[in-house]
Write a protein that holds these residues in place. Sequence first.
Motif, PDB file in Angstrom:
ATOM      1  N   PHE A  75      18.919  21.326  23.517  1.00 38.05           N
ATOM      2  CA  PHE A  75      19.320  19.854  24.089  1.00 38.05           C
ATOM      3  C   PHE A  75      18.608  18.434  23.309  1.00 38.05           C
ATOM      4  O   PHE A  75      19.226  17.821  22.337  1.00 38.05           O
ATOM      5  CB  PHE A  75      20.401  19.824  25.280  1.00 38.05           C
ATOM      6  N   ARG A  76      17.626  18.963  23.357  1.00 34.02           N
ATOM      7  CA  ARG A  76      16.767  17.898  22.893  1.00 34.02           C
ATOM      8  C   ARG A  76      16.575  17.391  22.026  1.00 34.02           C
ATOM      9  O   ARG A  76      16.927  16.525  20.629  1.00 34.02           O
ATOM     10  CB  ARG A  76      15.060  18.234  23.514  1.00 34.02           C
ATOM     11  N   LEU A  77      16.320  18.898  20.377  1.00 34.28           N
ATOM     12  CA  LEU A  77      16.535  18.616  19.636  1.00 34.28           C
ATOM     13  C   LEU A  77      17.390  19.289  18.672  1.00 34.28           C
ATOM     14  O   LEU A  77      17.584  18.172  17.165  1.00 34.28           O
ATOM     15  CB  LEU A  77      15.800  20.432  18.480  1.00 34.28           C
ATOM     16  N   HIS A  78      18.744  19.068  18.972  1.00 33.09           N
ATOM     17  CA  HIS A  78      20.133  19.435  18.651  1.00 33.09           C
ATOM     18  C   HIS A  78      20.633  17.430  18.553  1.00 33.09           C
ATOM     19  O   HIS A  78      21.481  17.486  17.824  1.00 33.09           O
ATOM     20  CB  HIS A  78      21.258  19.537  19.009  1.00 33.09           C
ATOM     21  N   ALA A  79      20.441  17.571  20.203  1.00 29.74           N
ATOM     22  CA  ALA A  79      20.363  15.342  19.673  1.00 29.74           C
ATOM     23  C   ALA A  79      19.828  14.788  18.997  1.00 29.74           C
ATOM     24  O   ALA A  79      19.298  14.023  18.276  1.00 29.74           O
ATOM     25  CB  ALA A  79      20.111  15.002  20.760  1.00 29.74           C
ATOM     26  N   ALA A  80      18.332  14.793  18.561  1.00 27.92           N
ATOM     27  CA  ALA A  80      17.456  14.707  17.593  1.00 27.92           C
ATOM     28  C   ALA A  80      18.315  14.560  15.862  1.00 27.92           C
ATOM     29  O   ALA A  80      17.523  13.534  15.392  1.00 27.92           O
ATOM     30  CB  ALA A  80      15.642  14.988  18.079  1.00 27.92           C
ATOM     31  N   ARG A  81      18.448  15.909  15.897  1.00 29.15           N
ATOM     32  CA  ARG A  81      19.101  16.144  14.777  1.00 29.15           C
ATOM     33  C   ARG A  81      19.922  15.229  14.429  1.00 29.15           C
ATOM     34  O   ARG A  81      20.341  14.512  13.104  1.00 29.15           O
ATOM     35  CB  ARG A  81      19.361  17.446  14.869  1.00 29.15           C
ATOM     36  N   TRP A  82      21.358  14.836  14.903  1.00 31.65           N
ATOM     37  CA  TRP A  82      21.852  14.022  14.543  1.00 31.65           C
ATOM     38  C   TRP A  82      21.691  13.112  15.266  1.00 31.65           C
ATOM     39  O   TRP A  82      22.934  12.527  15.341  1.00 31.65           O
ATOM     40  CB  TRP A  82      22.958  14.867  15.970  1.00 31.65           C
ATOM     41  N   ALA A  83      20.634  12.284  15.983  1.00 31.55           N
ATOM     42  CA  ALA A  83      20.735  11.380  16.423  1.00 31.55           C
ATOM     43  C   ALA A  83      20.729   9.407  15.257  1.00 31.55           C
ATOM     44  O   ALA A  83      21.382   8.745  15.404  1.00 31.55           O
ATOM     45  CB  ALA A  83      19.598  10.419  17.528  1.00 31.55           C
ATOM     46  N   GLY A  84      20.061  10.042  13.937  1.00 32.05           N
ATOM     47  CA  GLY A  84      20.767   9.026  12.590  1.00 32.05           C
ATOM     48  C   GLY A  84      21.846   8.993  12.264  1.00 32.05           C
ATOM     49  O   GLY A  84      22.331   8.018  11.755  1.00 32.05           O
ATOM     50  N   ASP A  85      23.038  10.087  13.029  1.00 27.46           N
ATOM     51  CA  ASP A  85      24.150  10.211  12.526  1.00 27.46           C
ATOM     52  C   ASP A  85      25.067   9.320  13.262  1.00 27.46           C
ATOM     53  O   ASP A  85      26.132   9.562  13.398  1.00 27.46           O
ATOM     54  CB  ASP A  85      24.684  11.597  12.121  1.00 27.46           C
ATOM     55  N   GLY A  86      25.082   8.938  14.517  1.00 24.86           N
ATOM     56  CA  GLY A  86      25.080   8.416  15.913  1.00 24.86           C
ATOM     57  C   GLY A  86      26.162   9.027  16.784  1.00 24.86           C
ATOM     58  O   GLY A  86      26.752   9.390  17.809  1.00 24.86           O
ATOM     59  N   GLY A  87      24.759  10.210  16.580  1.00 17.79           N
ATOM     60  CA  GLY A  87      25.221  10.913  17.506  1.00 17.79           C
ATOM     61  C   GLY A  87      26.293  12.933  17.049  1.00 17.79           C
ATOM     62  O   GLY A  87      26.205  12.746  15.829  1.00 17.79           O
ATOM     63  N   SER A  88      25.722  13.846  18.036  1.00 19.25           N
ATOM     64  CA  SER A  88      26.706  14.895  17.435  1.00 19.25           C
ATOM     65  C   SER A  88      27.880  15.233  17.804  1.00 19.25           C
ATOM     66  O   SER A  88      28.379  14.863  19.057  1.00 19.25           O
ATOM     67  CB  SER A  88      25.719  16.610  17.756  1.00 19.25           C
ATOM     68  N   GLN A  89      29.054  15.422  16.761  1.00 20.93           N
ATOM     69  CA  GLN A  89      30.291  16.311  16.939  1.00 20.93           C
ATOM     70  C   GLN A  89      30.211  17.564  18.633  1.00 20.93           C
ATOM     71  O   GLN A  89      31.587  17.619  18.533  1.00 20.93           O
ATOM     72  CB  GLN A  89      30.959  16.637  15.241  1.00 20.93           C
ATOM     73  N   GLY A  90      28.987  18.189  17.915  1.00 25.50           N
ATOM     74  CA  GLY A  90      29.529  19.574  18.316  1.00 25.50           C
ATOM     75  C   GLY A  90      29.146  19.317  20.063  1.00 25.50           C
ATOM     76  O   GLY A  90      29.469  20.129  20.633  1.00 25.50           O
ATOM     77  N   ILE A  91      28.721  19.051  20.218  1.00 24.40           N
ATOM     78  CA  ILE A  91      27.553  18.746  22.276  1.00 24.40           C
ATOM     79  C   ILE A  91      27.370  17.158  22.186  1.00 24.40           C
ATOM     80  O   ILE A  91      26.448  16.644  21.614  1.00 24.40           O
ATOM     81  CB  ILE A  91      26.699  19.274  22.253  1.00 24.40           C
ATOM     82  N   LYS A  92      28.240  16.526  22.674  1.00 25.18           N
ATOM     83  CA  LYS A  92      28.162  15.684  23.278  1.00 25.18           C
ATOM     84  C   LYS A  92      28.979  15.211  24.535  1.00 25.18           C
ATOM     85  O   LYS A  92      29.626  15.579  24.966  1.00 25.18           O
ATOM     86  CB  LYS A  92      29.187  14.301  22.197  1.00 25.18           C
ATOM     87  N   GLY A  93      28.014  14.685  25.446  1.00 28.73           N
ATOM     88  CA  GLY A  93      28.344  14.576  26.785  1.00 28.73           C
ATOM     89  C   GLY A  93      27.814  15.165  27.518  1.00 28.73           C
ATOM     90  O   GLY A  93      27.591  16.359  27.173  1.00 28.73           O
ATOM     91  N   LYS A  94      27.932  15.012  29.529  1.00 28.91           N
ATOM     92  CA  LYS A  94      26.939  15.607  30.031  1.00 28.91           C
ATOM     93  C   LYS A  94      27.932  16.909  30.487  1.00 28.91           C
ATOM     94  O   LYS A  94      27.882  17.630  30.975  1.00 28.91           O
ATOM     95  CB  LYS A  94      26.961  15.163  31.335  1.00 28.91           C
ATOM     96  N   GLY A  95      29.214  17.048  30.226  1.00 30.62           N
ATOM     97  CA  GLY A  95      30.190  17.721  30.459  1.00 30.62           C
ATOM     98  C   GLY A  95      30.495  19.037  29.262  1.00 30.62           C
ATOM     99  O   GLY A  95      30.041  20.240  30.132  1.00 30.62           O
ATOM    100  N   VAL A  96      29.711  18.516  29.057  1.00 25.98           N
ATOM    101  CA  VAL A  96      29.852  19.438  27.342  1.00 25.98           C
ATOM    102  C   VAL A  96      28.013  20.208  27.733  1.00 25.98           C
ATOM    103  O   VAL A  96      28.239  21.531  27.902  1.00 25.98           O
ATOM    104  CB  VAL A  96      29.672  19.564  26.183  1.00 25.98           C
ATOM    105  N   GLU A  97      27.409  19.224  27.556  1.00 19.47           N
ATOM    106  CA  GLU A  97      26.113  19.761  28.029  1.00 19.47           C
ATOM    107  C   GLU A  97      26.404  21.258  29.028  1.00 19.47           C
ATOM    108  O   GLU A  97      25.446  22.645  29.229  1.00 19.47           O
ATOM    109  CB  GLU A  97      24.816  19.129  27.713  1.00 19.47           C
ATOM    110  N   SER A  98      26.729  21.285  31.018  1.00 16.36           N
ATOM    111  CA  SER A  98      26.578  21.544  31.565  1.00 16.36           C
ATOM    112  C   SER A  98      27.439  22.458  31.377  1.00 16.36           C
ATOM    113  O   SER A  98      27.489  23.855  32.171  1.00 16.36           O
ATOM    114  CB  SER A  98      27.430  21.187  33.052  1.00 16.36           C
TER     115      SER A  98
END
Length: 399
Positions: free
Chosen positions: A230-253
């Motif tokens: 989760f940390r690395l995925h978020a870091a990868r997409w941080a510069g693009d405004g966030g991930s389209q694939g995994i966004k929000g606490k509900g999706v992480e859960s």
Amino acid sequence: MIRESEVTPAPRPSQWLQVDAVLDPAVLAGMRAEWNALLASSNAGIFNSWEWIYPWCRRIAPDRRPMVLTARDRRGTLVGLMPLGFEVRRVLGRLVGRVAFLGETHVGSDYLDVVARRGAEEEVTRAFAQTLRELHGTWDVLDLTDLHEDSLTVKVLREAFPEMEVQVTDRYICPYERFEKGESFEAFLKRTGRRDNYLRRRKWLEKQEGYRIERTELPGALAAPMADFFRLHAARWAGDGGSQGIKGKGVESFHRDATQLLAEQGQLRLYTMKVGGQAVASVYGIVHRDTFIYFQSGYDPEWRNRSVGLVLVGETFKDSIESGLTEYDFLRGTETYKSDWAAKQRRTVALRIHAKQGAGNWFTRHEEAARTVRNVFKRILPSDAVEKIRRLRRRRAAI
């Protein structure tokens, strides 16, 4: 509206099949064993599994009413199911009853479909189509997304509703690769566009202190590698405004639940690359029958120039081949790195059915009008402004 009950009998469309609709989430929760037995005897994809669908219902759409069609033979054995859900949408003050696949949004579920025992696919699918006809009047729109382009379900449902409006539209391109019989990883590398760069980058990484790749499969060992993912995925997409694939606490859960359940079935492959004790890249994969499914990934942007993502993807190919798997599926998306590894493509489609007049037709026309407005704004706004809007939407969705 469909009346509330645990299992609602539907008209019998076959002499040997009994079709019912499971509406109660508690009944759905108890279906794991027979659902898994059916999936194992079918050709359906992993995203139709109980391990994927049930946590989606709990974490992503708890207000969506299950409407899982089931087909049983004379002995009561489950030989088919169609994982549907029912919702009511209010659009500009008008209520629209919509039936769609469970698992359809937020989590990237490709190849959703009917699950049927091998050899019984057509009879089961036609039974479900007849049942959906009988239930028409309780729904306005039948909205099925992300089916395989060659799905029997598309063909059967088109035939079952000749008097209604039936739309089939393209969804995604899914790159994949098949390995030749007896092919080694080295032989496979020679027919990719990444061989030289992969080998050079891997050689450099292997010289770094503490370099290693960990593969996690056991249910009790997921906490740390999932946190890294989760940390690395978020870091990868941080510069693009966030991930389209995994966004929000509900999706992480959802993914924490789904990975645990998949691991219990021996189907999870979570790869973590570490250098000097620090996780720098991660791949979240699933094994289904003879296929490795690349679901998501992430990496530390500070290591971008060392191609840690490229090397880790290459290692998942290597592990897949050495494990005896015969296919690697990248799922939806035509990113360049995928085409460098995989030469084949399959497509998904969406199927929508509604009466030519009424709420379903109005719902579709409203969506088309909104889409037209969005496209006009995309054409008239500068490209950098469009990208800023996209990034803002991603950030809001992640909150």
